[in-house]
Design a protein around this motif. Sequence first.
Motif, PDB file in Angstrom:
ATOM      1  N   UNK A 118      -3.319  15.020  12.532  1.00 51.03           N
ATOM      2  CA  UNK A 118      -4.449  14.628  11.687  1.00 51.03           C
ATOM      3  C   UNK A 118      -5.164  15.873  11.151  1.00 51.03           C
ATOM      4  N   UNK A 119      -5.561  15.774   9.885  1.00 48.11           N
ATOM      5  CA  UNK A 119      -6.262  16.857   9.201  1.00 48.11           C
ATOM      6  C   UNK A 119      -7.738  16.478   9.130  1.00 48.11           C
ATOM      7  N   UNK A 120      -8.608  17.392   9.523  1.00 50.43           N
ATOM      8  CA  UNK A 120     -10.047  17.132   9.389  1.00 50.43           C
ATOM      9  C   UNK A 120     -10.401  17.030   7.911  1.00 50.43           C
ATOM     10  N   UNK A 166       0.833  -1.203   0.000  1.00 54.46           N
ATOM     11  CA  UNK A 166       0.000   0.000   0.000  1.00 54.46           C
ATOM     12  C   UNK A 166       0.865   1.250   0.000  1.00 54.46           C
ATOM     13  N   UNK A 167       0.521   2.185  -0.894  1.00 52.15           N
ATOM     14  CA  UNK A 167       1.189   3.482  -0.916  1.00 52.15           C
ATOM     15  C   UNK A 167       0.539   4.362   0.146  1.00 52.15           C
ATOM     16  N   UNK A 193      -7.687   8.281   6.864  1.00 50.39           N
ATOM     17  CA  UNK A 193      -7.206   9.213   7.883  1.00 50.39           C
ATOM     18  C   UNK A 193      -6.046   9.969   7.247  1.00 50.39           C
ATOM     19  N   UNK A 194      -6.091  11.264   7.286  1.00 43.70           N
ATOM     20  CA  UNK A 194      -5.080  12.074   6.600  1.00 43.70           C
ATOM     21  C   UNK A 194      -4.287  12.884   7.622  1.00 43.70           C
ATOM     22  N   UNK A 195      -2.975  12.852   7.442  1.00 42.40           N
ATOM     23  CA  UNK A 195      -2.071  13.563   8.348  1.00 42.40           C
ATOM     24  C   UNK A 195      -1.143  14.461   7.542  1.00 42.40           C
ATOM     25  N   UNK A 196      -0.826  15.617   8.154  1.00 45.39           N
ATOM     26  CA  UNK A 196       0.211  16.500   7.615  1.00 45.39           C
ATOM     27  C   UNK A 196       1.201  16.807   8.731  1.00 45.39           C
ATOM     28  N   UNK A 200       2.826  15.080  -3.497  1.00 49.97           N
ATOM     29  CA  UNK A 200       2.442  16.383  -4.067  1.00 49.97           C
ATOM     30  C   UNK A 200       1.679  17.218  -3.039  1.00 49.97           C
ATOM     31  N   UNK A 201       0.830  16.549  -2.246  1.00 48.22           N
ATOM     32  CA  UNK A 201       0.076  17.249  -1.196  1.00 48.22           C
ATOM     33  C   UNK A 201       0.825  17.236   0.147  1.00 48.22           C
ATOM     34  N   UNK A 202       1.909  16.446   0.217  1.00 44.58           N
ATOM     35  CA  UNK A 202       2.680  16.254   1.457  1.00 44.58           C
ATOM     36  C   UNK A 202       1.768  15.750   2.590  1.00 44.58           C
ATOM     37  N   UNK A 203       0.967  14.734   2.233  1.00 40.55           N
ATOM     38  CA  UNK A 203       0.019  14.162   3.186  1.00 40.55           C
ATOM     39  C   UNK A 203       0.208  12.650   3.301  1.00 40.55           C
ATOM     40  N   UNK A 204       0.095  12.173   4.531  1.00 36.74           N
ATOM     41  CA  UNK A 204       0.098  10.741   4.820  1.00 36.74           C
ATOM     42  C   UNK A 204      -1.354  10.265   4.823  1.00 36.74           C
ATOM     43  N   UNK A 205      -1.642   9.213   4.040  1.00 39.21           N
ATOM     44  CA  UNK A 205      -3.000   8.671   3.935  1.00 39.21           C
ATOM     45  C   UNK A 205      -3.015   7.268   4.532  1.00 39.21           C
ATOM     46  N   UNK A 206      -3.802   7.068   5.577  1.00 37.24           N
ATOM     47  CA  UNK A 206      -3.936   5.740   6.191  1.00 37.24           C
ATOM     48  C   UNK A 206      -5.367   5.246   5.970  1.00 37.24           C
TER      49      UNK A 206
END
Length: 310
Positions: A304-306, A215-216, A292-295, A221-227
């Motif tokens: 975590x980003x809402x 899983x990536x 779940x998105x994190x920056x 590009x958005x500098x975001x971690x996606x879980x």
Amino acid sequence: MPLLINGERIDLARPTGDMIRAYPHLEERAKLLRSQPAQIVEPKGLLYVQQREFAVTTPKDGSVSILGSDDATTCHIVVLRHTGSGATCLTHCDGSDTEAEVSLIMSSVKSFSNTTGYGRLEVHLVGGFNDDRQLSQKLTNQLLRAFDLQPDDVHLVTFCVTELNDREEKDIHFPIIYGIAVNVKTAEIFPATFPEKGPDEDLRSAHVLTGATLTNIYDAKMEQLHIGPYFWRPFPHVDFWLEQDDKQILQNLSTSPLAEPPHFVSHIRSTLTFLKEHPFPSRSLFPDRKPRIYKKNEEGLWEQVCSDKI
């Protein structure tokens, strides 16, 4: 086009021992890497990659400067980098679907790279040891074959795997290097340990334990971690496993019980407890089917980003 060492195609029909003897600089590079003490990498600027995850970014990334992974016994950690763009991928492979995984990380790095311009693709393989079941050797061979099948030239630069990453103590074999990090700005690769393996360490481990594919986890590009979103069925016999003593967990849930790091059992218990608490992640974790998105915040830590801010 094939997997190359010093511009020559590797003969994969030969045993890896012959290959090492044919290219002594590979052994020297492995020796140099093994001789370095593991650096403790703090969370600031770090993107930690778990088993069956990968992340790719470039030196332009303002949030992430280090990619890293550890706790590899029979697993291998792979770093693929394009020297022109600096696009760098790190993944933690366990042999579950090596050919598909290599194709995936190749396309990910190439998506950041203008391959018609200057530069080349370089691969670094680290991990494994002389384990009794020869799982490390099998994975080494799978990775070499998978890179050799790629349509692009890939240059093998670091080969610190299996017999080149093995130490023996009282007739028991162990890996020398369990984890590495790569600095995406400088391309330096070094042995490493990570006090923080988050965010969502238990969730990500549960995803692996329930049979995840590679899983990536990062959008550079958005500098975001996606879980996630991740979905699984209730883990079979979870109460039974949680009742077992440490020895039983080690013997049954590890590929190499004698070589695991000391925290292996507590990590597995934590993951099993998480699976017991979340038998239906579609209800308790991902009811809206969104990741779940994190920056990174100003301190360089994941926050975590809402979803309504995205």
